[in-house]
Design a protein around this motif. Structure first.
Motif: not given
Length: 224
Positions: A161-180
């Protein structure tokens, strides 16, 4: 988009009429199914905990299918203990640690109800034994914060589950992980923070009107 403490996020969500994208804490689980491969289970379980223990997508609970207690679990436990991870075990997983690891006294303790609702944010992992995959999913739904979870089994392609990351998904950066649930969920980059704006331009000399399009003689076709 508030970050940091869960209480801060909840307080803002409950006391404003401004749309809030909640970045709550992570209470993430890794489940080892009866069909799991032992080497894969060791790799994923250990790295999920030790790669970055303070991250919101680090593993906090390890769920075991009861049939792996005397097969895969001892090997996983030895690897975790060798990595200096402290284990909070339920009765079945504790009893299955035989022969006793050398650091049993210092690194293994019985779990409590609070163990499974705590984000440890360090090298501590709660361990729970359940009889089936369905029970594991129900457990995750009841005890996790619906952030990120992983299943290790022979019928799925395992990845932690550590792959759940904006950088690893190719977003360039990650603001956060939304749980909504609306509108963005999971790792959020720039696209998750903005909305859409549509602009239409006509190339017709007199412009275009909707009545010109449709089915029938003389009508223009919509192109999609």
């Amino acid at each position: 988009m508030p970050r940091r403490m869960k209480s801060l996020v909840r307080n803002i969500q409950n006391n404003t009429r401004i749309p809030v994208m909640g970045h709550a804490d992570g209470l993430c689980s890794v489940y080892i199914d009866a069909s799991a491969d032992s080497k894969t289970a060791v790799r994923v379980a250990v790295d999920s905990k030790i790669d970055y223990p303070a991250a919101c997508n680090a593993a906090e609970t390890l769920i075991l299918h009861e049939t792996v207690l005397n097969t895969i679990w001892p090997e996983v436990a030895r690897a975790l203990l060798a990595a200096d991870v402290k284990l909070l075990c339920d009765e079945p997983s504790l009893a299955a640690l035989s022969p006793s690891p050398a650091n049993l006294a210092s690194h293994v303790q019985p779990s409590t109800a609070e163990s499974y609702t705590t984000e440890h944010l360090g090298l501590t992992l709660s361990v729970k034994t359940l009889p089936s995959l369905s029970d594991a999913i129900r457990w995750m739904s009841a005890h996790s914060w619906h952030h990120t979870d992983a299943i290790i089994g022979g019928h799925v392609r395992e990845r932690e589950q550590r792959f759940a990351d904006g950088f690893r998904y190719g977003f360039g950066t990650e603001v956060g992980i939304s749980t909504g649930r609306i509108h963005a969920r999971g790792p959020v980059g720039l696209e998750g923070l903005v909305t859409y704006k549509y602009m239409m331009r006509s190339k017709g000399e007199q412009g275009h009107i909707v009545g010109e399009f449709g089915a029938g003689e003389g009508k223009k076709e919509n192109e999609h």
